[in-house]
Scaffold this motif. Sequence first.
Motif, short mmCIF file in Angstrom:
data_model
loop_
_atom_site.label_atom_id
_atom_site.label_comp_id
_atom_site.label_asym_id
_atom_site.label_seq_id
_atom_site.Cartn_x
_atom_site.Cartn_y
_atom_site.Cartn_z
N SER A 198 -29.65 9.15 -7.93
CA SER A 198 -31.10 9.09 -7.74
C SER A 198 -31.85 9.22 -9.06
O SER A 198 -32.81 8.48 -9.31
CB SER A 198 -31.53 10.21 -6.77
OG SER A 198 -32.92 10.23 -6.62
N ARG A 242 -31.51 5.96 -11.15
CA ARG A 242 -32.35 4.88 -10.62
C ARG A 242 -33.82 5.09 -11.00
O ARG A 242 -34.49 4.17 -11.45
CB ARG A 242 -32.19 4.80 -9.11
CG ARG A 242 -32.98 3.67 -8.48
CD ARG A 242 -32.92 3.74 -6.97
NE ARG A 242 -31.57 3.56 -6.46
CZ ARG A 242 -30.87 4.52 -5.85
NH1 ARG A 242 -31.40 5.72 -5.69
NH2 ARG A 242 -29.65 4.29 -5.41
N LYS A 243 -34.32 6.32 -10.82
CA LYS A 243 -35.73 6.59 -11.13
C LYS A 243 -36.01 6.44 -12.63
O LYS A 243 -37.05 5.90 -13.03
CB LYS A 243 -36.10 8.00 -10.66
CG LYS A 243 -37.56 8.36 -10.91
CD LYS A 243 -37.89 9.75 -10.43
CE LYS A 243 -37.88 9.83 -8.92
NZ LYS A 243 -38.38 11.16 -8.45
N SER A 252 -34.90 -3.49 4.40
CA SER A 252 -33.87 -2.45 4.41
C SER A 252 -33.04 -2.45 5.68
O SER A 252 -32.12 -1.63 5.79
CB SER A 252 -34.53 -1.08 4.23
OG SER A 252 -35.40 -0.81 5.31
N LEU A 255 -31.45 -0.98 -0.47
CA LEU A 255 -31.76 0.43 -0.68
C LEU A 255 -31.28 0.91 -2.03
O LEU A 255 -31.89 1.80 -2.64
CB LEU A 255 -31.14 1.26 0.45
CG LEU A 255 -31.69 1.00 1.85
CD1 LEU A 255 -30.89 1.77 2.89
CD2 LEU A 255 -33.16 1.39 1.93
N GLY A 291 -33.94 -0.01 -4.63
CA GLY A 291 -35.12 0.84 -4.57
C GLY A 291 -36.40 0.12 -4.93
O GLY A 291 -37.16 0.56 -5.80
N GLN A 347 -39.67 2.30 -4.43
CA GLN A 347 -39.87 3.28 -5.49
C GLN A 347 -40.31 2.61 -6.78
O GLN A 347 -41.19 3.12 -7.49
CB GLN A 347 -38.58 4.07 -5.72
CG GLN A 347 -38.67 5.08 -6.85
CD GLN A 347 -37.39 5.85 -7.05
OE1 GLN A 347 -37.20 6.92 -6.47
NE2 GLN A 347 -36.49 5.33 -7.87
#
Length: 419
Positions: free
Chosen positions: A259, A262-263, A291, A300, A303, A306
């Motif tokens: 996570s 990815r961010k 999704s 997913l 992302g 996001q």
Amino acid sequence: MITLTYEYKLAPTLKQIQVFDQWLEICRSVWNFALRERKDWANSRKCDINACSIVSEYIITPVFKRPTYASQCKALTAAKKEFPQLKIVHSQVLQQVLKQLETAFVSMWEKGFGFPRFKKKMRSFVFPQMSEKDLVGDVIKLPSIGMVKMYLSRPIPDRFSLKQARIVKRASGYYIMLSLQCNVNVPDVPPHGEPLGIDVGLRRFVATSEGELVERPRFFVDTQSQLKLLQRRLKHKKKGSKNWRKLNQKIALLHEHISNSRKDWHFKLSHHLCNQAGMIFAEDLNLKAMSRGMLCKHTLDAGFGQFLSILSWVCWKRDVYFAKVNCNGTSQTCPMCDTPTEKDLSVRVHDCVCGYRTDRDVAAAQVVKKRGLLSLNADGQAVKQNVCGVDLTGIEISSQEALKQKTQTARFGIPRQIA
């Protein structure tokens, strides 16, 4: 009014960690009890007056009104006399749990969200009333807990005051999210500068209207084999044993690493795009439908939701205009002559009868850019490019708009200097 959220990692003592865990468990029990009360009331009003369930039926007197945030807060005060463990947690923290439950029901009624669920674990709690006096250097004073040290990875910005604090439990430790406010009115970013259209996808994560293609990193897929091995080992461990807990912690840390990676990449890509343009246009995608398709795992993993959320925030922060346009037919339209050019997913090159030939994703990004400029024109705003305009290279604006830009306040209350 500007609101920022800064996140810092805490360095609590062993005693403070035990207090955090105890508070989270009490907050979880309050959430589940309040949700059970609301569900029982809803189930008692479902059946018809002349027909009851064969198995069982909820019976609650008609005098009993629907549980609300106010009524449950009042009942919580009375419950503290019967259950002394509720007095351990700060009263406002438990009230915020009930307020969060009320927000979940309002989102279900008004926004179409799902029915709130019972929590197996509570991962955060909130102190709603904090002040700048509670923050001294790298130490924060939490009500009923005391002084807790945190890693001040970046300084608190000037002119911002502390309003609330949220304690979050993750696999790597405890974190605190500080809500900071500044009493400054910041206007929306006006359209200006060079426009840029982007098209997101699975084959290439981002294709820009300038011809740049960014490949998609596979954060989850690349670590899936390692995750599969750990979960296979976990299946053979005795549930609740020491080795089971250790392996569970490793799996949680791996998920958190995925996570965070990815961010971080989304933020870096957003800044890279903002360096190229003054206006960015993206597709208004139906992310929920994407999704649920055949490629749901890869969707997913990418992302997209996001990324678009982070991109809009970075654009606002860096004075870049951001807008979404209609996504229908962007890959089936020629950006030069607007001729419909139908092609399936196997065709990766756009080849129109007008002679324009380019990459399929780049053509879609150019259509997005064109639609974005047309939407600005439809709103009555000029989109004509100029070399030497009122300010720098950008859009041609009226004298009133120029005067507005000269007098507006920049981010964080610092006056903007415009020649």
